[in-house]
Scaffold this active site. Structure first.
Site, PDB file in Angstrom:
ATOM      1  CB  SER A  78      -0.879  -0.001   1.254  1.00 15.86           C
ATOM      2  OG  SER A  78      -1.659  -1.172   1.300  1.00 15.86           O
ATOM      3  CB  THR A 114       6.089   3.761  -3.825  1.00 15.10           C
ATOM      4  OG1 THR A 114       6.497   4.838  -2.977  1.00 15.10           O
ATOM      5  CG2 THR A 114       7.208   3.430  -4.799  1.00 15.10           C
ATOM      6  CG  ASP A 160       4.298  -2.935   0.909  1.00 13.54           C
ATOM      7  OD1 ASP A 160       3.942  -1.790   0.548  1.00 13.54           O
ATOM      8  OD2 ASP A 160       3.921  -3.454   1.975  1.00 13.54           O
ATOM      9  N   GLY A 161       6.027  -0.801  -0.710  1.00 16.69           N
ATOM     10  CA  GLY A 161       6.895   0.342  -0.404  1.00 16.69           C
ATOM     11  C   GLY A 161       7.398   0.255   1.026  1.00 16.69           C
ATOM     12  CB  ALA A 162       9.829   0.589   3.041  1.00 14.78           C
ATOM     13  N   GLY A 196       4.204   1.258   7.588  1.00 13.64           N
ATOM     14  CA  GLY A 196       2.994   1.560   8.347  1.00 13.64           C
ATOM     15  C   GLY A 196       2.619   3.020   8.343  1.00 13.64           C
ATOM     16  N   GLY A 217       1.064   4.408   6.175  1.00 11.97           N
ATOM     17  CA  GLY A 217      -0.328   4.436   5.707  1.00 11.97           C
ATOM     18  C   GLY A 217      -1.256   3.583   6.557  1.00 11.97           C
ATOM     19  CD  GLU A 219       1.734  -1.996   4.092  1.00 10.29           C
ATOM     20  OE1 GLU A 219       1.468  -1.168   3.226  1.00 10.29           O
ATOM     21  OE2 GLU A 219       2.377  -1.716   5.115  1.00 10.29           O
ATOM     22  CE  LYS A 250       9.318   7.040   1.403  1.00  9.47           C
ATOM     23  NZ  LYS A 250       8.485   6.099   0.697  1.00  9.47           N
TER      24      LYS A 250
HETATM   25  C1  5RP Z   1       1.738   1.780   4.312  1.00 12.13           C
HETATM   26  C2  5RP Z   1       3.200   1.628   4.100  1.00 12.13           C
HETATM   27  C3  5RP Z   1       3.789   2.245   2.895  1.00 12.13           C
HETATM   28  O1  5RP Z   1       4.457   1.274   2.161  1.00 12.13           O
HETATM   29  C4  5RP Z   1       4.772   3.283   3.327  1.00 12.13           C
HETATM   30  O2  5RP Z   1       4.094   4.210   4.153  1.00 12.13           O
HETATM   31  C5  5RP Z   1       5.397   4.015   2.131  1.00 12.13           C
HETATM   32  O3  5RP Z   1       4.424   4.770   1.474  1.00 12.13           O
HETATM   33  P1  5RP Z   1       4.754   5.723   0.261  1.00 12.13           P
HETATM   34  O4  5RP Z   1       5.081   4.850  -0.887  1.00 12.13           O
HETATM   35  O5  5RP Z   1       3.492   6.513   0.078  1.00 12.13           O
HETATM   36  O6  5RP Z   1       5.909   6.600   0.671  1.00 12.13           O
HETATM   37  O7  5RP Z   1       3.894   0.998   4.855  1.00 12.13           O
HETATM   38  O8  5RP Z   1       1.322   1.190   5.505  1.00 12.13           O
END
Ligand code: 5RP
Length: 220
Positions: free
Chosen positions: A23, A26, A79-81, A93, A95, A101, A119
């Site tokens: 989520s 990204t 997934d993103g981070a 987390g 989001g 996740e 990041k």
């Molecule tokens: C959501 C997450 C997302 O992967 C994390 O917040 C990165 O989000 P973004 O790609 O918007 O920077 O862990 O729970």
């Protein structure tokens, strides 16, 4: 830079796979590109979203959604981070989707992380998102305080009260002076904490870092 990471991740998408989708912004870019890619190449893949947000984006981009019930071992999770340290430990987390996740990442044969270069950090240093059963919140907050952690309930914007996760729980951000992954795993084992946002490097297979001029793959 997020686009560069998302584009690179497409190279790992093969026909017929079951793909866990994280989520965040990204991942949103990745899903949009994935939708086009799948259509253009005529691929048949199925995806497992980790949040309502991702589910809606996936469906709107023409992807076929499935579940862990049908596919308890997805081939890959992307997934993103929020932060990545040099050993590839993560904080996730931002989001509030950390629990689903972590489940999908752990369930999958491979877990690939897509981030822009902002990041990448020397050491994990942001408050750790934690999902907490509302019934247990007072107790969890007290126990964390006794262990030396300051727990801040995440509050909603455009709605009164706390953020409620997709699972019906509270999300808190826990301030930690110096993050030691092993210690967090031990200290956060408190009844009522559903999950926390530290993803140890053992879970991670590779990180794709998007930069202005391309994407770098970091393997362990
Ligand atoms: C959501 C997450 C997302 O992967 C994390 O917040 C990165 O989000 P973004 O790609 O918007 O920077 O862990 O729970």
């Amino acid at each position: 830079m997020k686009e560069k990471a998302a584009e690179k991740a497409l190279e790992f998408v093969e026909n017929g796979i079951v793909l866990g989708l994280g989520s965040g912004s990204t991942v949103r870019i990745f899903i949009e590109k994935l939708g086009e890619f799948v259509k253009k190449e005529g691929l048949r893949i199925e995806v497992i979203p980790t949040s309502y947000d991702t589910e809606i984006i996936a469906v709107k981009n023409g992807l076929r959604v499935t579940s862990l019930l049908e596919h308890p071992e997805p081939d890959l999770c992307v997934d993103g981070a929020d932060q990545v340290d040099p050993n590839l430990n993560l904080i996730k987390g931002g989001g509030g989707a950390l629990t689903r996740e972590k489940i999908v990442a752990e369930a999958s044969k491979k877990f690939y992380v897509i981030v822009d270069e902002s990041k990448i950090v020397e050491s994990l240093n942001m408050p750790i998102p934690v999902e907490i059963l509302p019934f247990a919140y007072g107790f969890v907050e007290k126990r964390l305080k006794e262990l030396g952690y300051n727990c801040k309930l995440r509050m909603s914007v455009k709605k009164l009260g706390p953020v409620i996760s997709d699972n019906g729980n509270y999300i808190a951000d826990v301030e930690v002076e110096k993050i030691d992954v092993g210690r967090i795993e031990r200290d956060f084992r408190i009844p009522g904490i559903i999950e926390h946002g530290v993803f140890p490097s053992e879970m991670v297979d590779l990180v794709i870092v998007g930069r202005k001029d391309g994407a770098e793959i970091i393997r362990k």
